[in-house]
Design a protein around this motif. Sequence first.
Motif, mmCIF file in Angstrom:
data_model
loop_
_atom_site.group_PDB
_atom_site.id
_atom_site.type_symbol
_atom_site.label_atom_id
_atom_site.label_comp_id
_atom_site.label_asym_id
_atom_site.label_seq_id
_atom_site.Cartn_x
_atom_site.Cartn_y
_atom_site.Cartn_z
ATOM 1 N N ILE B 52 0.821 -1.220 0.000
ATOM 2 C CA ILE B 52 0.000 0.000 0.000
ATOM 3 C C ILE B 52 0.852 1.265 0.000
ATOM 4 O O ILE B 52 0.619 2.170 -0.798
ATOM 5 C CB ILE B 52 -0.986 -0.017 1.184
ATOM 6 C CG1 ILE B 52 -1.976 -1.153 0.997
ATOM 7 C CG2 ILE B 52 -1.702 1.307 1.304
ATOM 8 C CD1 ILE B 52 -3.010 -1.257 2.078
ATOM 9 N N PRO B 53 1.869 1.362 0.884
ATOM 10 C CA PRO B 53 2.724 2.552 0.800
ATOM 11 C C PRO B 53 3.372 2.727 -0.563
ATOM 12 O O PRO B 53 3.503 3.853 -1.042
ATOM 13 C CB PRO B 53 3.777 2.307 1.879
ATOM 14 C CG PRO B 53 3.117 1.442 2.875
ATOM 15 C CD PRO B 53 2.203 0.559 2.076
ATOM 16 N N MET B 54 3.767 1.602 -1.197
ATOM 17 C CA MET B 54 4.381 1.713 -2.519
ATOM 18 C C MET B 54 3.401 2.330 -3.512
ATOM 19 O O MET B 54 3.739 3.237 -4.270
ATOM 20 C CB MET B 54 4.750 0.319 -3.043
ATOM 21 C CG MET B 54 6.193 -0.032 -2.940
ATOM 22 S SD MET B 54 6.461 -1.705 -3.494
ATOM 23 C CE MET B 54 6.907 -1.448 -5.176
ATOM 24 N N LEU B 56 0.791 4.126 -2.862
ATOM 25 C CA LEU B 56 0.565 5.526 -2.494
ATOM 26 C C LEU B 56 1.683 6.418 -3.006
ATOM 27 O O LEU B 56 1.448 7.523 -3.499
ATOM 28 C CB LEU B 56 0.476 5.666 -0.971
ATOM 29 C CG LEU B 56 -0.855 5.297 -0.332
ATOM 30 C CD1 LEU B 56 -0.753 5.413 1.178
ATOM 31 C CD2 LEU B 56 -1.953 6.194 -0.847
ATOM 32 N N SER B 57 2.918 5.942 -2.888
ATOM 33 C CA SER B 57 4.018 6.806 -3.290
ATOM 34 C C SER B 57 4.074 6.947 -4.806
ATOM 35 O O SER B 57 4.500 7.986 -5.309
ATOM 36 C CB SER B 57 5.348 6.303 -2.737
ATOM 37 O OG SER B 57 5.668 5.061 -3.271
ATOM 38 N N LEU B 60 1.532 9.529 -5.522
ATOM 39 C CA LEU B 60 2.023 10.851 -5.117
ATOM 40 C C LEU B 60 2.821 11.520 -6.220
ATOM 41 O O LEU B 60 2.892 12.749 -6.281
ATOM 42 C CB LEU B 60 2.929 10.712 -3.895
ATOM 43 C CG LEU B 60 2.363 11.037 -2.525
ATOM 44 C CD1 LEU B 60 3.465 10.929 -1.497
ATOM 45 C CD2 LEU B 60 1.757 12.413 -2.489
ATOM 46 N N SER B 66 2.970 19.888 -0.967
ATOM 47 C CA SER B 66 3.713 20.932 -0.285
ATOM 48 C C SER B 66 4.425 20.415 0.948
ATOM 49 O O SER B 66 5.308 21.041 1.472
ATOM 50 C CB SER B 66 2.768 22.052 0.149
ATOM 51 O OG SER B 66 2.005 21.593 1.267
ATOM 52 N N GLY B 67 4.003 19.243 1.411
ATOM 53 C CA GLY B 67 4.591 18.749 2.642
ATOM 54 C C GLY B 67 3.870 19.280 3.861
ATOM 55 O O GLY B 67 4.210 18.965 4.985
ATOM 56 N N SER B 70 -1.115 20.074 1.483
ATOM 57 C CA SER B 70 -1.840 20.441 0.266
ATOM 58 C C SER B 70 -1.370 19.581 -0.895
ATOM 59 O O SER B 70 -0.174 19.406 -1.119
ATOM 60 C CB SER B 70 -1.638 21.921 -0.067
ATOM 61 O OG SER B 70 -0.468 22.100 -0.811
ATOM 62 N N TYR B 284 7.678 16.636 -2.051
ATOM 63 C CA TYR B 284 7.388 15.204 -1.978
ATOM 64 C C TYR B 284 6.908 14.623 -3.288
ATOM 65 O O TYR B 284 7.270 13.507 -3.653
ATOM 66 C CB TYR B 284 6.342 14.934 -0.894
ATOM 67 C CG TYR B 284 6.860 15.267 0.460
ATOM 68 C CD1 TYR B 284 6.489 16.427 1.093
ATOM 69 C CD2 TYR B 284 7.761 14.425 1.079
ATOM 70 C CE1 TYR B 284 6.995 16.753 2.325
ATOM 71 C CE2 TYR B 284 8.267 14.742 2.310
ATOM 72 C CZ TYR B 284 7.889 15.907 2.935
ATOM 73 O OH TYR B 284 8.397 16.236 4.152
ATOM 74 N N ALA B 287 9.870 14.169 -5.480
ATOM 75 C CA ALA B 287 10.679 13.052 -4.994
ATOM 76 C C ALA B 287 9.997 11.725 -5.301
ATOM 77 O O ALA B 287 10.657 10.750 -5.675
ATOM 78 C CB ALA B 287 10.917 13.192 -3.489
ATOM 79 N N ALA B 288 8.679 11.679 -5.143
ATOM 80 C CA ALA B 288 7.952 10.433 -5.415
ATOM 81 C C ALA B 288 8.066 10.054 -6.885
ATOM 82 O O ALA B 288 8.219 8.875 -7.227
ATOM 83 C CB ALA B 288 6.485 10.573 -5.013
ATOM 84 N N GLY B 291 11.421 8.725 -7.394
ATOM 85 C CA GLY B 291 11.466 7.412 -6.771
ATOM 86 C C GLY B 291 10.828 6.356 -7.653
ATOM 87 O O GLY B 291 11.343 5.246 -7.793
#
Lengths: 455, 318, 280
Positions: B52-54, B56-57, B60, B66-67, B70, B284, B287-288, B291
């Motif tokens: 799930i985190p994968m 989600l990222s 993203l 914005s971190g 938002s 983020y 970066a995502a 990634g």
Amino acid sequence: MLQHGNDAEPPRPPRRRSVLAAAAGAATALAAPALLTGCGAAGSGGGTLKFWNFYGPEHGPDPAVNRQSDWFTGIVAKWNATHRAKIELVYTPPQIYQNGSKLPTAFAAGEGPDIFLLSPGDFLRYYNGGVLADLTPHMDKAVIADYGTSLASRTVDGKVYALPMEVEPLAMFYDVGAWEKAGLSEGDIPTTWDEMLDRGDKLRSNTRAGLIFETGPGYYQNFTWYPWMWQGGGDVLDKQGDVSFDSKATRQALQLWSDAVRHGIAPRTLPAAGDVIGAFQGGNVGMWQQGIWNVASFKAAAPNFRYGVFKLPVPPGGRYVTSLGGWSFCANAKGRNPEAAAEFCGWALGTMEDDCIDRMVDWCIGAKSDIAPRTSALERGAAKGGYDSAVMKTFKDDIFPGGRPEPRYPPVVYKAISDAIQGTMLGGDGVAGAASRAAQSMAAYTKSYKGASLV
Amino acid sequence: MTSLTAPRRTAAADTGSARTGRRPLSRKHREWIAAALFLAPDCIGLLIFVGIPMVLSIVLGFFQVSGFGSYTWIGLGNYRRMFSDPLFWSSLRITGIYVVVLVPLLFVISLGLGLLIKQKLPGIGVYRTALFMPYVISLVVVGLLGKFLLDDQVGAVNRAMEAVGLSGRSWLGDPSLALVSLIAVTTWVMMGYYMIIFLAGLQEIPQEYYEAAKLDGAGPWTTFRNVTWPLLRPTSFFVLLMSTVAAITGGLDLVYVLTQGGPANSTSLAIFYIYQQAFVFGEYGYAAAMGSFLVLIMVVLSAVIFALTRGGRFDDGE
Amino acid sequence: MASEATRLARRRRVSSRFWLTLLAAVVSLVSVFPVLYMFISSFKTRAQVTDGRLIPAQFTVQNFVYVFTEVPFVRYLVNSFAVSAVITVAALLFHSMAAYALARLRFPGREALFATIFSTLLITAPVVLIPLFLVVGQLGLLDSYAGLIIPAIFNAFGIFLLRQFYIGLPRELEEAAVIDGCGHWRVYWNIVLPTSRPVLAALAVFFFLANWNSFVWPLVATNNPDLTMVQVGISSFQSQYGANWNYVLAAATVAALPMLALFFAFQRQIVESIKTSGLK
């Protein structure tokens, strides 16, 4: 492979049972940790505001650290005794707080702290992200004037969003013993860049760095480099907000650091892995551009060590300027109780009450060694003798006046400047090319920048 | 026995049904159920805490984040930015050099050490522990030790070089040397780790094969080529794949402590640049996206290695 | 003739043993030197820590005294130990089960499932950190031991290594058990698991160590100081602008010793050959 079909009757039941047993065992193993959730630390109630910081509560072998921790716990205790909304301090080691992933992760997940410490360099990112609460309603009007220039980089459209508790000027620290051994005297304290490089050359040896500038990339390195550019009259952005980085002042500042490294006067890496006190004590330092906070560290960890300070030398035709750092209190506008959080910040640092001023005095001359950002606190601290020692007097009278607060640039601008510094200082890049490259990428960025003003 | 409404029975089920009168599961199906039960805990856990985190990222990567809470949809905006970002491409280049040098180096060294440590030499337990010791120390402390030993003025490495007449270098401050130092420190830490893995794999090879080879009069090199290496293939595959993935995504801790990506971005690995964008610059979404791109590279590399080795089974055939 | 040949062979064996031992000693020395430096430097004062000397000019045990008295270091060690131990046991059990199924049991989609499981290793950790933090937060596990333990159990590395190992196991052992009438669980529990002791011992050391040294997740997932683990605790010896490296090294030495002991205890297991007796 496993020939179940040919089994005789008896073996079948054990197999099914053992498979079920395995499943039950696995389920229990999965469930057991979940039961541990209840065994976790008893968290405080939802109403307590969390104050994330890197000073306390903390107990260490360094007496200065303990005093600083006590200052924080003292404030919070006093607030809790007299206010309904309670505050709880959460300590994170400094390196992690400032450079690590804990704070950003919490904010990104919407679980940011209600009150926290903020550095000037990060101000814009937080403000543009909408997490800074307006502190002005909780401050006395007179306090804004009392603060003077320290609030400039923490104000947007006349509203204050962060209250600094300290001002930390940068200066040059030097090893008196090494100075004398190199045949230098008080009169040889450099006032120009050339003199500084010359002294550095005389001080350096196989085990001692002559003159140390910050070497690792980061907000801090930029912070220590800006004054060298400002001294020549240069700046990153002019008054209209246009990029003015590509200038003679910038080039000569980059050249200074580049020359120092190229001639072996300044090292490429910091001695003692960056531990200032340890490096001085170990005889690895001639001169090091550092901040006022070291005075307290020297007093605590090496009280008998002979060191001196002098203000940053200037280039020909330049004007003295130094960088002023310092962290501030902020309230999370998206926190659980921004009103109470902002009230706390104002109460702690932003009123004309005696308590409040004394609090700042206590921090700046008692717990740490800093210049107080408020004039009233500075005067009171001087009256108490906090700036009587030779070093602190030099800081207050010589070094601090003419200082300029750390600017608030967004990450892209920071990185462009950082790359220019790194490239010229360590990578052998030419200063003209580096400066113009940085200016170009900054110009491209500022054209599309939307947010609080950068100046 | 059978009626028109009774369900069909497969041939495999017939053997049991005649005795009990109910329809048992076929051997095949029992194996399926057993497999499902064996796999359940890990699959569920991996799904929740990694899958799930994968996902989600990856999602993203299509937002501007914005971190501070938002999220704005920008579609391929991050990817367009990535393709025109010179710092990203240079970080990929540095990562490429890092991987191409580190992986073979580690492989050869740790295999050699594994073979060496397998011998019954006097005091071998001590040597084994000594070789594993670097991995025991946390990476933060490894970085600190690296800074001390590679210090320009008083570091042990430069002192040793000066003792034999060479001049010391700035191992962490010279952009042309910093990556080499990083690779050296990483090798120092990881060689004991992969050595142990090779050791476990070597122990799996039954002694009888070695005895047979000796009876045939095979020397050490021939034994290695004909007995050890082929039987070690599952382990070698593992080490190759894992060290490649680790080299691409795992260099962060040491870079963070040793050089912070410097000097002059010379050790700014892709993973470090991604970390910087996420946690220092608050970008983020960007970066995502980077990634996800890195994950894509790893998927392609792994797929190639998998295909060449039949999923790590080689000629197993089972 | 025969005695001459054996004498030559014996001499060759002795000399090759000598060279190999020498090689092992030299490589070990290179490997262990920085650790030795750390250990020795933990007895130095702050000023000497970086003087590069192998013998402290001023020998002191004050660093260790400070480490244990100024911060609750024992608590940190206990936390790390408890968390790592639970994770290791759970992980060994789950991963060996899954790996056995992937290596030996036949079912549709087996290879595809393995590829999927493997692909969970291809994550970029910094990017996944925040979504993971969100997921764990949703499950209400933040700031608790469960939040430190559960997410750390599930990592495909162990599954991958064990699967490779099980693929390489000689089949005779399992086939013998099957002929005796064992079901899947019995084959796994009584035959395969004991045989894989070397690799399980290696994995036990790896899992324990990885969690003992883990830093980022415990840092991000917990605020409560009672839950602090060793590595975060060590970093607290760095103050805002300076660092007491001597305390850091002393703390790091204390943190490393249990791990070294663990490895020393387990290494014989790792090196044991698999038992293939009883097959013939």
